[in-house]
Design an enzyme around this catalytic site. Structure first.
Site, PDB file in Angstrom:
ATOM      1  N   LYS A  40      53.490  43.457  27.756  1.00 24.90           N
ATOM      2  CA  LYS A  40      52.938  44.169  28.900  1.00 24.90           C
ATOM      3  C   LYS A  40      53.506  45.591  29.003  1.00 24.90           C
ATOM      4  CE  LYS A  40      52.901  39.936  31.606  1.00 24.90           C
ATOM      5  NZ  LYS A  40      53.550  39.256  32.757  1.00 24.90           N
ATOM      6  N   GLY A  41      54.652  45.832  28.411  1.00 24.90           N
ATOM      7  CA  GLY A  41      55.414  47.052  28.669  1.00 24.90           C
ATOM      8  C   GLY A  41      54.681  48.361  28.495  1.00 24.90           C
ATOM      9  N   GLU A  96      53.646  52.297  21.994  1.00 21.08           N
ATOM     10  CA  GLU A  96      54.701  51.339  22.346  1.00 21.08           C
ATOM     11  C   GLU A  96      55.561  51.912  23.463  1.00 21.08           C
ATOM     12  OE1 GLU A  96      55.642  48.543  22.788  1.00 21.08           O
ATOM     13  OE2 GLU A  96      56.384  47.625  20.958  1.00 21.08           O
ATOM     14  N   ASP A  97      56.083  51.048  24.301  1.00 14.75           N
ATOM     15  CA  ASP A  97      56.978  51.492  25.372  1.00 14.75           C
ATOM     16  C   ASP A  97      58.353  51.850  24.806  1.00 14.75           C
ATOM     17  OD1 ASP A  97      57.314  48.869  24.673  1.00 14.75           O
ATOM     18  OD2 ASP A  97      57.351  48.061  26.696  1.00 14.75           O
ATOM     19  N   ASP A 100      63.388  49.022  19.823  1.00 12.30           N
ATOM     20  CA  ASP A 100      64.784  48.606  19.955  1.00 12.30           C
ATOM     21  C   ASP A 100      65.254  48.173  18.569  1.00 12.30           C
ATOM     22  OD1 ASP A 100      67.104  47.786  21.308  1.00 12.30           O
ATOM     23  OD2 ASP A 100      66.331  45.778  21.657  1.00 12.30           O
ATOM     24  N   LYS A 128      65.520  53.483  20.828  1.00  8.69           N
ATOM     25  CA  LYS A 128      66.970  53.197  20.804  1.00  8.69           C
ATOM     26  C   LYS A 128      67.392  53.010  19.353  1.00  8.69           C
ATOM     27  CE  LYS A 128      67.064  49.700  23.879  1.00  8.69           C
ATOM     28  NZ  LYS A 128      67.570  48.653  24.794  1.00  8.69           N
ATOM     29  N   PHE A 149      70.238  48.616  28.358  1.00  6.63           N
ATOM     30  CA  PHE A 149      69.018  47.922  28.735  1.00  6.63           C
ATOM     31  C   PHE A 149      68.361  48.701  29.868  1.00  6.63           C
ATOM     32  CE2 PHE A 149      66.315  44.794  30.733  1.00  6.63           C
ATOM     33  CZ  PHE A 149      65.723  44.200  29.626  1.00  6.63           C
ATOM     34  N   VAL A 150      67.127  49.130  29.648  1.00  8.24           N
ATOM     35  CA  VAL A 150      66.453  49.981  30.629  1.00  8.24           C
ATOM     36  C   VAL A 150      65.264  49.252  31.262  1.00  8.24           C
ATOM     37  CG1 VAL A 150      67.153  52.201  29.670  1.00  8.24           C
ATOM     38  CG2 VAL A 150      65.133  51.064  28.737  1.00  8.24           C
ATOM     39  N   ASP A 156      60.459  45.767  32.109  1.00  2.33           N
ATOM     40  CA  ASP A 156      60.924  44.804  33.110  1.00  2.33           C
ATOM     41  C   ASP A 156      62.229  44.122  32.718  1.00  2.33           C
ATOM     42  OD1 ASP A 156      59.878  43.205  30.974  1.00  2.33           O
ATOM     43  OD2 ASP A 156      59.850  41.513  32.355  1.00  2.33           O
ATOM     44  N   ARG A 162      59.257  46.647  36.822  1.00  2.22           N
ATOM     45  CA  ARG A 162      58.229  47.346  36.041  1.00  2.22           C
ATOM     46  C   ARG A 162      57.607  48.523  36.783  1.00  2.22           C
ATOM     47  NH1 ARG A 162      56.603  44.551  31.505  1.00  2.22           N
ATOM     48  NH2 ARG A 162      56.573  42.312  31.830  1.00  2.22           N
TER      49      ARG A 162
END
Ligand code: 5GP
Length: 174
Positions: A40-41, A96-97, A100, A128, A149-150, A156, A162
């Site tokens: 969902k990001g 993409e959000d 990682d 990241k 962690f953001v 979320d 979110r």
């Protein structure tokens, strides 16, 4: 209880989206690209980006099942539904959000690449790189961020945060 602290303010995000959109418009002006976002990001970034792009694009969302509860994903990626739109011969841009470890994107780029697009590129809002396990080529990056962690701007923690317009880190609170 976790309390969000602003890492990147909404105005900086808005400015960056506009810059990325300018770059993408130059590269995709006459290509009618297919933008694919992973739910969902990516939905917040996707919706901001296409409205700044101002060129004809087609959008498609997919759902991948890498999500575990909490802060670590399981690392085992599965596509929950086959991509039903034709990919062959299209200029595909993955939106993409955050990248990682790179596992999700590596899976997705492999899946899409096997469907013979004319071109396949990746645009992520946040990166990241210090956490990377799999090297993946990123063509367009909004912000490189530290290993934290953001949340916010679509990201979320167990479905919370979110909606926050800024990118935030979570700080422990009594
Ligand atoms: P990767 O496969 O690159 O390790 O993980 C990518 C996915 O993990 C992202 O699409 C996102 O859903 C989630 N993720 C990775 N880092 C973060 C983070 O800092 N915050 C949140 N909320 N999700 C993250």
């Amino acid at each position: 209880m976790d309390k969000p602290r602003v890492l990147i303010h909404r105005e900086e995000i808005e400015k960056k989206v506009a810059e990325l959109a300018d770059e993408l418009r130059r590269d995709y002006q006459d290509k009618h690209p297919l933008l694919i976002g992973a739910l969902k990001g990516s939905f917040v970034f996707m919706s901001d980006l296409i409205r700044k792009l101002n060129i004809p694009v087609e959008i498609y969302f997919i759902m991948l099942s890498s999500y575990g509860a909490g802060r670590e994903t399981s690392g085992k990626i599965k596509l929950l539904q086959r991509v039903k739109t034709p990919i062959r011969g299209r200029h595909v841009l993955v939106i993409e959000d955050i990248v990682d470890r790179g596992l999700t994107l590596s899976f997705l780029l492999d899946y899409l690449g096997r469907r013979k697009p004319s071109s396949l590129k990746l645009c992520t809002m946040f990166d990241k790189p210090s956490r990377r396990v799999v090297e993946i080529p990123i063509d367009y990056v909004g912000f490189t961020i530290p290993d934290a962690f953001v949340v916010g701007y679509g990201l979320d923690l167990d479905e919370k945060f979110r909606y926050l317009p800024d990118l935030c880190v979570l700080e422990e609170q009594e």
